[in-house]
Design an enzyme around this catalytic site. Structure first.
Site, PDB file in Angstrom:
ATOM      1  N   SER A   1      -9.146   7.171  24.396  1.00  0.00           N
ATOM      2  CA  SER A   1      -9.003   6.020  25.294  1.00  0.00           C
ATOM      3  C   SER A   1      -7.631   5.372  25.153  1.00  0.00           C
ATOM      4  O   SER A   1      -7.001   5.440  24.087  1.00  0.00           O
ATOM      5  CB  SER A   1     -10.088   4.989  25.003  1.00  0.00           C
ATOM      6  OG  SER A   1     -11.362   5.591  24.996  1.00  0.00           O
TER       7      SER A   1
HETATM    8  N1  SAH Z   1     -13.239   6.492  21.829  1.00  0.00           N
HETATM    9  C1  SAH Z   1     -12.959   7.906  21.897  1.00  0.00           C
HETATM   10  C2  SAH Z   1     -13.125   8.349  23.319  1.00  0.00           C
HETATM   11  C3  SAH Z   1     -13.910   9.564  23.413  1.00  0.00           C
HETATM   12  S1  SAH Z   1     -14.127  10.210  25.038  1.00  0.00           S
HETATM   13  C4  SAH Z   1     -11.536   8.124  21.451  1.00  0.00           C
HETATM   14  O1  SAH Z   1     -10.795   7.142  21.412  1.00  0.00           O
HETATM   15  O2  SAH Z   1     -11.152   9.252  21.176  1.00  0.00           O
HETATM   16  C5  SAH Z   1     -15.872  10.190  25.131  1.00  0.00           C
HETATM   17  C6  SAH Z   1     -16.613  11.123  24.230  1.00  0.00           C
HETATM   18  O3  SAH Z   1     -17.996  10.957  24.525  1.00  0.00           O
HETATM   19  C7  SAH Z   1     -16.323  12.616  24.451  1.00  0.00           C
HETATM   20  O4  SAH Z   1     -15.883  13.187  23.254  1.00  0.00           O
HETATM   21  C8  SAH Z   1     -17.671  13.186  24.890  1.00  0.00           C
HETATM   22  O5  SAH Z   1     -17.921  14.488  24.413  1.00  0.00           O
HETATM   23  C9  SAH Z   1     -18.641  12.184  24.300  1.00  0.00           C
HETATM   24  N2  SAH Z   1     -19.973  12.150  24.924  1.00  0.00           N
HETATM   25  C10 SAH Z   1     -20.301  12.296  26.227  1.00  0.00           C
HETATM   26  N3  SAH Z   1     -21.638  12.207  26.387  1.00  0.00           N
HETATM   27  C11 SAH Z   1     -22.166  11.988  25.140  1.00  0.00           C
HETATM   28  C12 SAH Z   1     -23.492  11.804  24.640  1.00  0.00           C
HETATM   29  N4  SAH Z   1     -24.575  11.829  25.419  1.00  0.00           N
HETATM   30  N5  SAH Z   1     -23.643  11.612  23.319  1.00  0.00           N
HETATM   31  C13 SAH Z   1     -22.584  11.595  22.478  1.00  0.00           C
HETATM   32  N6  SAH Z   1     -21.311  11.760  22.901  1.00  0.00           N
HETATM   33  C14 SAH Z   1     -21.110  11.948  24.210  1.00  0.00           C
END
Ligand code: SAH
Length: 227
Positions: A68
């Site tokens: 993000s």
């Molecule tokens: N805050 C993180 C952003 C990650 S992007 C950072 O700064 O890096 C969102 C993440 O949510 C992705 O890695 C994706 O695989 C995960 N995601 C999507 N659906 C999900 C679910 N049902 N349970 C757990 N993770 C999930």
């Protein structure tokens, strides 16, 4: 939990991020600013992107997912009004950057990631940074984390058409939840406070996150199954 502030070549760039992206947009909580000035964000992206890591936008982390934007991490963290004693559930570990920031402003972080390779990489980096108060687990985070509920705060870094019911159920009374809710290409960032068992909703702004894929989020598309 304190990540040791390392002297690295990005120290000035990190401070510039605070001074130009976070403070002017209204981030004020000193613990949040301190965490963002300390966590080495560049390590959460691939080496070729280090120089861009502190810029004002999200970056790819593989598997079509993103780390993000710094401001979004700061805004979501600040909205949880943490004092250092809280148990926090994070859905969507991704790179682990948000988890590292949370590890500095909360007592314990339970972080759930759907994609095993992404979770493994985040777990390794968080261990290297001595974030010993973060647990990363692989699974569908739309069920929450019932075994360790209730939580003081819940943060979801992936968007859903609606708030999964488990999140409200797994919040303590007075607990805060922040997550993007809406359509695939644009959502509202909602802050929900649980008051007398009910969800009190505020909108913090517009945003665009990757999809929360799971039983109570978006359904996985055929092309995403690899079939
Ligand atoms: N805050 C993180 C952003 C990650 S992007 C950072 O700064 O890096 C969102 C993440 O949510 C992705 O890695 C994706 O695989 C995960 N995601 C999507 N659906 C999900 C679910 N049902 N349970 C757990 N993770 C999930």
């Amino acid at each position: 939990m304190t990540i040791r502030a390392e002297r690295d070549i990005y120290e000035r760039t990190r401070q510039l991020m605070i001074d130009t992206q976070l403070i002017p947009r209204g981030i004020t909580q000193s613990e949040v600013l301190h965490a963002m000035a300390t966590v080495p964000r560049h390590l959460f992206v691939e080496e070729g992107l280090y120089a861009q890591a502190y810029n004002d936008y999200p970056l790819p982390i593989g598997e079509k997912q993103t780390i993000s934007q710094p401001y979004m991490v700061a805004l979501m963290t600040e909205s949880l009004a943490l004092t250092g004693t809280e148990k926090v559930l994070e859905i969507g570990t991704g790179s682990g950057y948000q988890s590292a920031v949370l590890s500095m402003v909360a007592d314990k972080v339970y972080s759930m990631e759907r994609i095993p390779t992404i979770a493994a990489r985040a777990r390794k980096l968080l261990a290297a940074l001595h974030c010993s108060n973060v647990i990363v687990r692989v699974g569908d985070g739309t069920f929450g984390w019932p075994e360790d509920a209730p939580f003081d705060a819940i943060i979801a870094a992936a968007s859903s058409p609606q708030v999964p019911e488990a999140y409200i159920a797994q919040l303590k009374e007075g607990g805060r939840l922040v997550m993007p809710v809406g359509a695939e290409d644009s959502q509202k960032l909602l802050k929900i406070t649980k008051r007398q068992g009910k969800a009190v909703v505020e909108t913090l702004g517009e945003c665009r996150f990757v999809k929360l894929i799971g039983r109570y989020g978006w359904q996985m598309e055929k092309r995403e199954t690899g079939c």
